[in-house]
Write a protein that holds these residues in place. Structure first.
Motif, PDB file in Angstrom:
ATOM      1  N   ALA A 187      -8.896  13.807  44.076  1.00 46.89           N
ATOM      2  CA  ALA A 187     -10.185  14.079  44.713  1.00 46.89           C
ATOM      3  C   ALA A 187     -11.077  12.841  44.702  1.00 46.89           C
ATOM      4  O   ALA A 187     -11.775  12.542  45.678  1.00 46.89           O
ATOM      5  N   THR A 188     -11.049  12.093  43.595  1.00 47.57           N
ATOM      6  CA  THR A 188     -11.831  10.859  43.508  1.00 47.57           C
ATOM      7  C   THR A 188     -11.324   9.826  44.508  1.00 47.57           C
ATOM      8  O   THR A 188     -12.111   9.138  45.170  1.00 47.57           O
ATOM      9  N   ALA A 189     -10.000   9.727  44.627  1.00 45.08           N
ATOM     10  CA  ALA A 189      -9.412   8.796  45.594  1.00 45.08           C
ATOM     11  C   ALA A 189      -9.737   9.217  47.021  1.00 45.08           C
ATOM     12  O   ALA A 189      -9.963   8.361  47.898  1.00 45.08           O
ATOM     13  N   TYR A 190      -9.775  10.521  47.268  1.00 47.58           N
ATOM     14  CA  TYR A 190     -10.138  11.025  48.592  1.00 47.58           C
ATOM     15  C   TYR A 190     -11.556  10.584  48.953  1.00 47.58           C
ATOM     16  O   TYR A 190     -11.822  10.111  50.070  1.00 47.58           O
ATOM     17  N   LEU A 191     -12.477  10.712  47.998  1.00 53.18           N
ATOM     18  CA  LEU A 191     -13.848  10.271  48.239  1.00 53.18           C
ATOM     19  C   LEU A 191     -13.914   8.759  48.443  1.00 53.18           C
ATOM     20  O   LEU A 191     -14.689   8.271  49.268  1.00 53.18           O
ATOM     21  N   ALA A 192     -13.100   8.025  47.699  1.00 54.02           N
ATOM     22  CA  ALA A 192     -13.096   6.562  47.832  1.00 54.02           C
ATOM     23  C   ALA A 192     -12.728   6.146  49.250  1.00 54.02           C
ATOM     24  O   ALA A 192     -13.231   5.139  49.769  1.00 54.02           O
ATOM     25  N   GLY A 193     -11.862   6.926  49.890  1.00 56.53           N
ATOM     26  CA  GLY A 193     -11.438   6.596  51.244  1.00 56.53           C
ATOM     27  C   GLY A 193     -12.323   7.174  52.323  1.00 56.53           C
ATOM     28  O   GLY A 193     -12.530   6.547  53.366  1.00 56.53           O
ATOM     29  N   THR A 327      -0.956  14.078  49.950  1.00 58.07           N
ATOM     30  CA  THR A 327      -1.706  14.205  51.203  1.00 58.07           C
ATOM     31  C   THR A 327      -2.618  15.423  51.143  1.00 58.07           C
ATOM     32  O   THR A 327      -2.297  16.432  50.510  1.00 58.07           O
ATOM     33  N   VAL A 328      -3.751  15.324  51.806  1.00 50.65           N
ATOM     34  CA  VAL A 328      -4.699  16.433  51.926  1.00 50.65           C
ATOM     35  C   VAL A 328      -5.068  16.566  53.393  1.00 50.65           C
ATOM     36  O   VAL A 328      -5.538  15.613  54.006  1.00 50.65           O
ATOM     37  N   ALA A 329      -4.818  17.735  53.948  1.00 51.65           N
ATOM     38  CA  ALA A 329      -5.099  17.998  55.367  1.00 51.65           C
ATOM     39  C   ALA A 329      -4.444  16.944  56.260  1.00 51.65           C
ATOM     40  O   ALA A 329      -5.033  16.489  57.247  1.00 51.65           O
ATOM     41  N   GLY A 330      -3.232  16.537  55.905  1.00 51.01           N
ATOM     42  CA  GLY A 330      -2.483  15.579  56.699  1.00 51.01           C
ATOM     43  C   GLY A 330      -2.840  14.134  56.467  1.00 51.01           C
ATOM     44  O   GLY A 330      -2.223  13.238  57.047  1.00 51.01           O
ATOM     45  N   LYS A 331      -3.835  13.861  55.611  1.00 50.75           N
ATOM     46  CA  LYS A 331      -4.251  12.489  55.335  1.00 50.75           C
ATOM     47  C   LYS A 331      -3.709  12.026  53.989  1.00 50.75           C
ATOM     48  O   LYS A 331      -3.806  12.743  52.995  1.00 50.75           O
ATOM     49  N   HIS A 332      -3.156  10.822  53.982  1.00 52.52           N
ATOM     50  CA  HIS A 332      -2.653  10.266  52.734  1.00 52.52           C
ATOM     51  C   HIS A 332      -3.819   9.902  51.821  1.00 52.52           C
ATOM     52  O   HIS A 332      -4.778   9.257  52.231  1.00 52.52           O
ATOM     53  N   VAL A 333      -3.739  10.338  50.571  1.00 50.65           N
ATOM     54  CA  VAL A 333      -4.762  10.021  49.581  1.00 50.65           C
ATOM     55  C   VAL A 333      -4.257   8.842  48.749  1.00 50.65           C
ATOM     56  O   VAL A 333      -3.370   8.990  47.913  1.00 50.65           O
ATOM     57  N   ASP A 334      -4.810   7.668  48.992  1.00 49.86           N
ATOM     58  CA  ASP A 334      -4.372   6.453  48.309  1.00 49.86           C
ATOM     59  C   ASP A 334      -5.179   6.260  47.031  1.00 49.86           C
ATOM     60  O   ASP A 334      -6.374   5.956  47.077  1.00 49.86           O
ATOM     61  N   ILE A 335      -4.538   6.444  45.889  1.00 47.51           N
ATOM     62  CA  ILE A 335      -5.237   6.305  44.615  1.00 47.51           C
ATOM     63  C   ILE A 335      -5.666   4.858  44.389  1.00 47.51           C
ATOM     64  O   ILE A 335      -6.637   4.584  43.685  1.00 47.51           O
ATOM     65  N   GLY A 336      -4.970   3.929  45.024  1.00 47.34           N
ATOM     66  CA  GLY A 336      -5.363   2.525  44.937  1.00 47.34           C
ATOM     67  C   GLY A 336      -6.705   2.235  45.575  1.00 47.34           C
ATOM     68  O   GLY A 336      -7.276   1.154  45.382  1.00 47.34           O
ATOM     69  N   ALA A 337      -7.240   3.202  46.336  1.00 48.80           N
ATOM     70  CA  ALA A 337      -8.539   3.016  46.976  1.00 48.80           C
ATOM     71  C   ALA A 337      -9.690   3.120  45.981  1.00 48.80           C
ATOM     72  O   ALA A 337     -10.826   2.773  46.302  1.00 48.80           O
ATOM     73  N   ILE A 338      -9.404   3.597  44.782  1.00 51.52           N
ATOM     74  CA  ILE A 338     -10.442   3.670  43.751  1.00 51.52           C
ATOM     75  C   ILE A 338     -10.698   2.262  43.229  1.00 51.52           C
ATOM     76  O   ILE A 338      -9.856   1.662  42.560  1.00 51.52           O
ATOM     77  N   THR A 339     -11.875   1.726  43.535  1.00 53.26           N
ATOM     78  CA  THR A 339     -12.197   0.360  43.119  1.00 53.26           C
ATOM     79  C   THR A 339     -13.499   0.267  42.326  1.00 53.26           C
ATOM     80  O   THR A 339     -13.765  -0.760  41.718  1.00 53.26           O
ATOM     81  N   ARG A 340     -14.302   1.341  42.343  1.00 47.85           N
ATOM     82  CA  ARG A 340     -15.612   1.298  41.689  1.00 47.85           C
ATOM     83  C   ARG A 340     -15.753   2.276  40.541  1.00 47.85           C
ATOM     84  O   ARG A 340     -16.617   2.106  39.674  1.00 47.85           O
ATOM     85  N   CYS A 366      -4.168   3.157  39.658  1.00 45.68           N
ATOM     86  CA  CYS A 366      -5.443   2.588  40.121  1.00 45.68           C
ATOM     87  C   CYS A 366      -5.294   1.075  40.292  1.00 45.68           C
ATOM     88  O   CYS A 366      -5.901   0.277  39.560  1.00 45.68           O
ATOM     89  N   THR A 367      -4.510   0.685  41.269  1.00 44.71           N
ATOM     90  CA  THR A 367      -4.188  -0.735  41.467  1.00 44.71           C
ATOM     91  C   THR A 367      -5.374  -1.548  41.950  1.00 44.71           C
ATOM     92  O   THR A 367      -5.402  -2.770  41.794  1.00 44.71           O
ATOM     93  N   GLY A 368      -6.372  -0.898  42.558  1.00 46.04           N
ATOM     94  CA  GLY A 368      -7.540  -1.621  43.058  1.00 46.04           C
ATOM     95  C   GLY A 368      -8.673  -1.696  42.062  1.00 46.04           C
ATOM     96  O   GLY A 368      -9.742  -2.233  42.376  1.00 46.04           O
ATOM     97  N   LEU A 369      -8.472  -1.160  40.864  1.00 47.49           N
ATOM     98  CA  LEU A 369      -9.529  -1.110  39.868  1.00 47.49           C
ATOM     99  C   LEU A 369      -9.371  -2.250  38.867  1.00 47.49           C
ATOM    100  O   LEU A 369      -8.286  -2.447  38.305  1.00 47.49           O
ATOM    101  N   PRO A 370     -10.428  -3.006  38.615  1.00 49.25           N
ATOM    102  CA  PRO A 370     -10.327  -4.093  37.636  1.00 49.25           C
ATOM    103  C   PRO A 370     -10.096  -3.551  36.226  1.00 49.25           C
ATOM    104  O   PRO A 370     -10.501  -2.427  35.911  1.00 49.25           O
ATOM    105  N   GLU A 371      -9.454  -4.354  35.387  1.00 43.43           N
ATOM    106  CA  GLU A 371      -9.130  -3.914  34.037  1.00 43.43           C
ATOM    107  C   GLU A 371     -10.384  -3.593  33.230  1.00 43.43           C
ATOM    108  O   GLU A 371     -10.346  -2.774  32.303  1.00 43.43           O
TER     109      GLU A 371
END
Length: 431
Positions: A187-193, A327-340, A366-371
């Protein structure tokens, strides 16, 4: 198994046992029997009392029972449970503290939908309330939801969480416990996108199966052994005519409870035998340790069939979230989109339900999130329950979570976490 008759048969058996217990208690307590020295009457009344209470609790939703807290000024502040967002399958509720200014910490606690009510997190809420504004996802019993309300699967669950996060705004800190951990991450990744400005500030994931294959448990082994066809045949039934959800396909709470009890049958059997003996000796009470535990443990709720089956298939078998293919409603939810959003995972070293390794897998996704925005904690000696409601939570994990929230709150004036005094939460009778 997908018949109303099987659902009603289970309910009839439960109802009959409750009636037998009430009858035995009433008859054995007849005043004339007090003249007899035979202990059989005390034993029968005790058996009836314990049996009636046990089977009655299976269909009763427990009360939150949090009536007040002691504020910084030393006075009592009453607590109201307020519905913030109302939806057919679950509400977002707030524990609103009267006469208290909004707290710097705003926490959304995502409760499991895995057989028990959200009240399973009562002690977690109580421990956070003195230091936070607390909101909780309060899921509804599927047997009480009319068929006209439609379906509810893992995608709908995820979208509910998205709506709840949007309603609370970006200054929210989300804590997910157990089953909802992977879907809260999604859900967090969905919001990120889709809506980056609505993302929460931090996400704390406690003991959840982000990657079930990271460490084997009895739960993951069961998921591999059973096919979806077998699961649907054995576990799914239609709600009977007694409830508003008549005809809805569900995984019944009573069937879930039978599975819970069978995993530790000897321990539960001994616990009830001991309670009967205590009741016969007059040592049992309405709020003793046995009743406090089992009043909550026995209160089970039905899950919609589509939610249960899609959870097993998509989260456990196909590992869609672990493979970042959800996927949610046909959309891919990319967890890597979480950056903040700062992400912290918590695991118990002795957790036999979601073993160490399953939850920390979220950080790798969370590949887009800094350590600097990632954190992980393994609590030594803690089992599954202890990491969110037991001694380990109260003494060690809760302070770490509050410190993590403060570190990523974006506010310089956030107060340091304090440990509330033991009597600071007042629970209503029966809680």
């Amino acid at each position: 198994m997908k018949y109303m008759a099987t659902y009603d048969l289970m309910e009839s058996m439960r109802n009959t046992n409750e009636w037998l217990g009430a009858t035995a208690r009433a008859m054995a307590s007849y005043p004339a029997f007090a003249l007899s020295m035979n202990p059989i009457f005390q034993m029968t009344a005790a058996w009836g009392d314990v049996t009636e209470r046990t089977f009655a609790r299976m269909v009763a939703k427990p009360d939150w029972g949090i009536r007040s807290i002691v504020g910084p000024d030393g006075t009592d502040h009453l607590v109201d449970v307020v519905r913030v967002v109302e939806r057919p399958f679950g509400d977002l509720i707030q524990f609103s503290v009267r006469r208290r200014e909004p707290m710097a910490r705003r926490v959304m606690l995502v409760a499991p939908m895995s057989g028990h009510y959200a009240t399973l997190l009562r002690s977690t809420v109580a421990s956070l309330l003195p230091d936070c504004d607390v909101f909780v996802t309060d899921w509804h019993n599927a047997r009480d939801i009319p068929v006209s309300a439609g379906k509810f699967d893992v995608e709908d669950y995820t979208l509910y969480l998205v709506d709840f996060m949007r309603a609370l705004g970006p200054d929210t800190h989300v804590i997910a416990v157990c089953q909802p951990v992977p879907l809260t991450l999604a859900a967090t990744a969905y919001l990120a996108g889709e809506d980056p400005e609505a993302q929460p500030r931090s996400l704390t994931l406690i003991g959840g199966p982000v990657d079930p294959d990271a460490a084997a448990t009895e739960v993951t082994d069961f998921g591999r052994r059973v096919t979806m066809g077998q699961l649907e045949q054995w576990a799914i039934q239609r709600v009977g005519f007694k409830y508003k959800g008549a005809g809805r396909l569900v995984y019944p709470g009573l069937l879930q409870l039978a599975g819970f009890m069978s995993m530790n049958w000897e321990r539960h059997s001994k616990a009830f035998q001991d309670q009967i003996m205590r009741a016969a000796r007059g040592e049992a009470s309405d709020h003793d340790a046995h009743n406090r535990f089992y009043d909550e443990y026995l209160a089970v709720m039905d899950m919609t069939a589509e939610f249960y089956l899609s959870t097993v298939e998509r989260v456990f078998k196909n590992r869609e979230i672990a493979r970042n293919e959800f996927t949610v409603a046909g959309k891919h939810v990319d967890i890597g989109a979480i950056t903040r959003v700062a992400v912290k995972t918590v695991e118990g070293a002795n957790d036999d339900i979601s073993a160490p390794g399953q939850c920390v897998a979220a950080l790798k996704l969370c590949t887009g999130l800094p350590e600097s925005k990632k954190a992980h904690h393994v609590e030594p000696g803690a089992g599954h329950y202890g990491i969110f409601a037991g001694k380990s939570w109260r003494l060690n994990i809760r302070p770490l979570v509050l410190n993590f929230i403060d570190e990523h709150s974006g506010r310089a004036d956030t107060p340091a976490p304090r440990k509330p005094a033991k009597p600071s939460i007042r629970l209503a009778s029966g809680a």
